[in-house]
Design a protein around this motif. Structure first.
Motif, PDB file in Angstrom:
ATOM      1  N   TYR A 131       3.954  11.605 -31.422  1.00  0.00           N
ATOM      2  CA  TYR A 131       5.293  12.030 -31.778  1.00  0.00           C
ATOM      3  C   TYR A 131       5.140  13.280 -32.735  1.00  0.00           C
ATOM      4  O   TYR A 131       4.422  13.632 -33.553  1.00  0.00           O
ATOM      5  CB  TYR A 131       5.791  11.203 -32.903  1.00  0.00           C
ATOM      6  N   THR A 132       6.063  14.227 -32.534  1.00  0.00           N
ATOM      7  CA  THR A 132       6.114  15.492 -33.276  1.00  0.00           C
ATOM      8  C   THR A 132       7.307  15.801 -33.781  1.00  0.00           C
ATOM      9  O   THR A 132       8.333  15.352 -33.314  1.00  0.00           O
ATOM     10  CB  THR A 132       5.948  16.689 -32.126  1.00  0.00           C
ATOM     11  N   ARG A 133       7.287  16.019 -35.381  1.00  0.00           N
ATOM     12  CA  ARG A 133       8.618  16.297 -36.041  1.00  0.00           C
ATOM     13  C   ARG A 133       9.417  17.231 -35.333  1.00  0.00           C
ATOM     14  O   ARG A 133       8.875  18.342 -35.281  1.00  0.00           O
ATOM     15  CB  ARG A 133       8.146  16.343 -37.468  1.00  0.00           C
ATOM     16  N   SER A 134      10.774  16.909 -35.389  1.00  0.00           N
ATOM     17  CA  SER A 134      11.637  17.928 -34.646  1.00  0.00           C
ATOM     18  C   SER A 134      13.027  17.495 -34.894  1.00  0.00           C
ATOM     19  O   SER A 134      13.332  16.408 -34.754  1.00  0.00           O
ATOM     20  CB  SER A 134      11.332  17.956 -33.139  1.00  0.00           C
ATOM     21  N   LYS A 135      13.920  18.416 -35.248  1.00  0.00           N
ATOM     22  CA  LYS A 135      15.228  18.089 -35.265  1.00  0.00           C
ATOM     23  C   LYS A 135      15.814  17.905 -34.201  1.00  0.00           C
ATOM     24  O   LYS A 135      16.989  17.077 -34.323  1.00  0.00           O
ATOM     25  CB  LYS A 135      15.966  19.278 -35.930  1.00  0.00           C
ATOM     26  N   GLU A 136      15.411  18.151 -32.887  1.00  0.00           N
ATOM     27  CA  GLU A 136      15.862  17.519 -31.938  1.00  0.00           C
ATOM     28  C   GLU A 136      15.426  16.273 -31.280  1.00  0.00           C
ATOM     29  O   GLU A 136      15.696  15.654 -30.168  1.00  0.00           O
ATOM     30  CB  GLU A 136      15.568  18.693 -30.823  1.00  0.00           C
ATOM     31  N   GLY A 137      14.653  15.714 -32.163  1.00  0.00           N
ATOM     32  CA  GLY A 137      14.028  14.371 -31.806  1.00  0.00           C
ATOM     33  C   GLY A 137      14.973  13.206 -32.148  1.00  0.00           C
ATOM     34  O   GLY A 137      16.094  13.198 -32.364  1.00  0.00           O
ATOM     35  N   VAL A 138      14.288  11.891 -31.966  1.00  0.00           N
ATOM     36  CA  VAL A 138      14.958  10.835 -32.376  1.00  0.00           C
ATOM     37  C   VAL A 138      14.386   9.863 -33.468  1.00  0.00           C
ATOM     38  O   VAL A 138      13.282  10.159 -33.809  1.00  0.00           O
ATOM     39  CB  VAL A 138      15.119   9.601 -30.903  1.00  0.00           C
ATOM     40  N   SER A 139      15.231   8.951 -34.210  1.00  0.00           N
ATOM     41  CA  SER A 139      14.401   8.054 -35.140  1.00  0.00           C
ATOM     42  C   SER A 139      13.327   7.159 -34.426  1.00  0.00           C
ATOM     43  O   SER A 139      13.832   6.419 -33.473  1.00  0.00           O
ATOM     44  CB  SER A 139      15.490   7.549 -35.816  1.00  0.00           C
ATOM     45  N   ILE A 140      12.334   6.928 -35.158  1.00  0.00           N
ATOM     46  CA  ILE A 140      11.605   5.792 -34.872  1.00  0.00           C
ATOM     47  C   ILE A 140      11.196   4.948 -35.934  1.00  0.00           C
ATOM     48  O   ILE A 140      11.293   5.166 -37.152  1.00  0.00           O
ATOM     49  CB  ILE A 140      10.246   6.218 -34.253  1.00  0.00           C
ATOM     50  N   PRO A 141      10.672   3.632 -35.511  1.00  0.00           N
ATOM     51  CA  PRO A 141      10.553   2.683 -36.707  1.00  0.00           C
ATOM     52  C   PRO A 141       9.420   3.018 -37.796  1.00  0.00           C
ATOM     53  O   PRO A 141       8.615   3.585 -37.360  1.00  0.00           O
ATOM     54  CB  PRO A 141      10.226   1.360 -36.091  1.00  0.00           C
ATOM     55  N   ASP A 142       9.934   2.734 -39.084  1.00  0.00           N
ATOM     56  CA  ASP A 142       8.840   2.876 -40.087  1.00  0.00           C
ATOM     57  C   ASP A 142       8.587   4.447 -40.366  1.00  0.00           C
ATOM     58  O   ASP A 142       7.373   4.744 -41.007  1.00  0.00           O
ATOM     59  CB  ASP A 142       7.702   2.188 -40.131  1.00  0.00           C
ATOM     60  N   CYS A 143       9.147   5.553 -39.859  1.00  0.00           N
ATOM     61  CA  CYS A 143       8.886   7.000 -40.046  1.00  0.00           C
ATOM     62  C   CYS A 143      10.170   7.755 -40.353  1.00  0.00           C
ATOM     63  O   CYS A 143      11.324   7.324 -39.863  1.00  0.00           O
ATOM     64  CB  CYS A 143       8.494   7.548 -38.591  1.00  0.00           C
ATOM     65  N   GLU A 144      10.060   8.345 -41.319  1.00  0.00           N
ATOM     66  CA  GLU A 144      11.213   9.072 -41.892  1.00  0.00           C
ATOM     67  C   GLU A 144      11.558  10.507 -40.935  1.00  0.00           C
ATOM     68  O   GLU A 144      10.452  11.082 -40.350  1.00  0.00           O
ATOM     69  CB  GLU A 144      10.917   9.770 -43.241  1.00  0.00           C
ATOM     70  N   GLY A 145      12.782  10.849 -40.852  1.00  0.00           N
ATOM     71  CA  GLY A 145      12.869  12.032 -40.158  1.00  0.00           C
ATOM     72  C   GLY A 145      12.885  11.913 -38.601  1.00  0.00           C
ATOM     73  O   GLY A 145      13.444  10.708 -38.113  1.00  0.00           O
ATOM     74  N   ARG A 146      13.022  12.588 -37.671  1.00  0.00           N
ATOM     75  CA  ARG A 146      13.357  12.668 -36.206  1.00  0.00           C
ATOM     76  C   ARG A 146      12.069  13.243 -35.513  1.00  0.00           C
ATOM     77  O   ARG A 146      11.470  14.280 -35.945  1.00  0.00           O
ATOM     78  CB  ARG A 146      14.485  13.223 -35.923  1.00  0.00           C
ATOM     79  N   TRP A 147      11.888  12.689 -34.500  1.00  0.00           N
ATOM     80  CA  TRP A 147      10.689  12.870 -33.699  1.00  0.00           C
ATOM     81  C   TRP A 147      10.803  12.929 -32.330  1.00  0.00           C
ATOM     82  O   TRP A 147      11.559  12.226 -31.694  1.00  0.00           O
ATOM     83  CB  TRP A 147       9.575  11.866 -33.984  1.00  0.00           C
ATOM     84  N   THR A 148      10.079  14.044 -31.446  1.00  0.00           N
ATOM     85  CA  THR A 148      10.055  14.002 -30.157  1.00  0.00           C
ATOM     86  C   THR A 148       8.702  13.036 -29.788  1.00  0.00           C
ATOM     87  O   THR A 148       7.803  12.863 -30.390  1.00  0.00           O
ATOM     88  CB  THR A 148       9.900  15.417 -29.463  1.00  0.00           C
ATOM     89  N   MET A 149       8.646  12.729 -28.636  1.00  0.00           N
ATOM     90  CA  MET A 149       7.568  11.993 -28.036  1.00  0.00           C
ATOM     91  C   MET A 149       7.026  12.403 -26.715  1.00  0.00           C
ATOM     92  O   MET A 149       7.745  12.886 -25.837  1.00  0.00           O
ATOM     93  CB  MET A 149       8.108  10.310 -28.169  1.00  0.00           C
ATOM     94  N   MET A 150       5.668  12.242 -26.565  1.00  0.00           N
ATOM     95  CA  MET A 150       4.941  12.302 -25.305  1.00  0.00           C
ATOM     96  C   MET A 150       3.692  11.670 -25.242  1.00  0.00           C
ATOM     97  O   MET A 150       2.742  11.396 -26.009  1.00  0.00           O
ATOM     98  CB  MET A 150       4.621  13.847 -25.403  1.00  0.00           C
ATOM     99  N   PRO A 151       3.667  10.810 -24.071  1.00  0.00           N
ATOM    100  CA  PRO A 151       2.502   9.962 -23.601  1.00  0.00           C
ATOM    101  C   PRO A 151       1.435  10.808 -23.224  1.00  0.00           C
ATOM    102  O   PRO A 151       1.581  11.887 -22.594  1.00  0.00           O
ATOM    103  CB  PRO A 151       3.104   8.988 -22.566  1.00  0.00           C
ATOM    104  N   VAL A 152       0.005  10.343 -23.854  1.00  0.00           N
ATOM    105  CA  VAL A 152      -1.216  10.836 -23.151  1.00  0.00           C
ATOM    106  C   VAL A 152      -1.922   9.920 -22.670  1.00  0.00           C
ATOM    107  O   VAL A 152      -2.185   8.825 -23.189  1.00  0.00           O
ATOM    108  CB  VAL A 152      -1.940  11.791 -24.528  1.00  0.00           C
ATOM    109  N   GLU A 153      -2.093  10.088 -21.515  1.00  0.00           N
ATOM    110  CA  GLU A 153      -2.913   8.963 -20.557  1.00  0.00           C
ATOM    111  C   GLU A 153      -4.440   9.536 -20.476  1.00  0.00           C
ATOM    112  O   GLU A 153      -4.478  10.537 -20.126  1.00  0.00           O
ATOM    113  CB  GLU A 153      -2.188   8.725 -19.366  1.00  0.00           C
ATOM    114  N   TYR A 154      -5.143   8.555 -20.776  1.00  0.00           N
ATOM    115  CA  TYR A 154      -6.728   8.753 -20.708  1.00  0.00           C
ATOM    116  C   TYR A 154      -7.300   8.269 -19.318  1.00  0.00           C
ATOM    117  O   TYR A 154      -7.130   7.121 -19.046  1.00  0.00           O
ATOM    118  CB  TYR A 154      -7.281   8.155 -21.771  1.00  0.00           C
ATOM    119  N   LYS A 155      -7.836   9.018 -18.773  1.00  0.00           N
ATOM    120  CA  LYS A 155      -8.638   8.851 -17.282  1.00  0.00           C
ATOM    121  C   LYS A 155     -10.195   9.100 -17.316  1.00  0.00           C
ATOM    122  O   LYS A 155     -10.506  10.258 -18.104  1.00  0.00           O
ATOM    123  CB  LYS A 155      -8.129   9.562 -16.517  1.00  0.00           C
ATOM    124  N   ARG A 156     -11.046   8.220 -16.810  1.00  0.00           N
ATOM    125  CA  ARG A 156     -12.459   8.416 -16.973  1.00  0.00           C
ATOM    126  C   ARG A 156     -13.106   9.701 -16.189  1.00  0.00           C
ATOM    127  O   ARG A 156     -14.026  10.188 -16.556  1.00  0.00           O
ATOM    128  CB  ARG A 156     -13.163   7.225 -16.633  1.00  0.00           C
TER     129      ARG A 156
END
Length: 231
Positions: A88-113
């Motif tokens: 989650y990266t703090r950004s005015k263009e983001g959305v609210s997420i539980p238990d966090c102040e401000g707005r955030w963009t999100m990006m999944p990171v998948e781990y592969k062996r």
């Protein structure tokens, strides 16, 4: 987004879309017939994910917040699962997420062996995670990352419309095969040697248009030749 929506009792494992893209028979053996076998690759993969999948761990790095083992669901894909890491990266263009102040963009990171594949099996899994997040939070995510343990670096991946359509098509076919309890016939190729289910699948025996009777006759003939030097 598709018009179809699946019910809770119709949801399939999101991680299965990677198996399905790699080999539809492999997916059916695991998810329809409930068969599984480990090899070195799958064992290493389990070990790597154990190091990542701590749902109680969050980390803050300035304007970046990292959460692990995040639950995901999409009722348009009919898939549920876990994201290894969401950044989650703090950004005015983001959305609210539980238990966090401000707005955030999100990006999944998948781990592969391993390392990046020549086909799209990894990309469809990551794109399915993106679609889940978009549906759950009402956001648009244009890219996501892999971390490949073998090469020790992250790979950036764009979530193209073509990739999204492939994910929807694969998910729809998965539901059809699961609903009808269909296990596709084997299509033996180079990928078979990499599969932990090779001995369960028996691609030489189950390959389409090859009868059991023919297989047994050939097996007996080969055995006799090896023993006697002749038929």
């Amino acid at each position: 987004m598709r018009d179809i929506r699946y019910a809770d009792d119709e949801l399939l494992s999101l991680s299965g879309i990677q198996h399905f893209c790699f080999c539809k028979r492999q997916w059916a053996l695991i998810h329809v017939e409930q068969q599984w076998a480990d090899n070195l690759r799958t064992t290493e993969g389990h070990f790597l994910h154990e190091r990542v999948d701590d749902p109680f761990f969050t980390e803050n790095r300035g304007d970046v917040r990292i959460s692990r083992a995040c639950p995901l669901v999409s009722y348009t894909l009919g898939l549920y699962g876990i994201a290894d890491v969401i950044e989650y990266t703090r950004s005015k263009e983001g959305v609210s997420i539980p238990d966090c102040e401000g707005r955030w963009t999100m990006m999944p990171v998948e781990y592969k062996r391993g390392k990046p594949k020549i086909d799209e099996r990894d990309e469809v899994q990551l794109c399915a995670q993106v679609i889940c997040l978009e549906e759950m939070f009402g956001v648009e995510i244009t890219s996501a990352d892999f971390y490949y343990y073998e090469i020790r670096r992250r790979i950036h991946t764009d979530m193209t419309e073509e990739l999204r359509q492939l994910v929807y098509a694969l998910a729809e076919e998965m539901h059809h095969l699961f609903r009808e309890e269909i296990t596709p016939p084997a299509q033996k190729n180079r990928k078979c040697s990499l599969c932990s289910l090779f001995d369960v699948c028996m691609p030489r025996l189950t390959k389409k248009n090859r009868s059991v009777e023919t297989y047994i006759k050939n097996h007996v003939r080969d055995a006799c030749t090896d023993t006697n030097g002749e038929l």
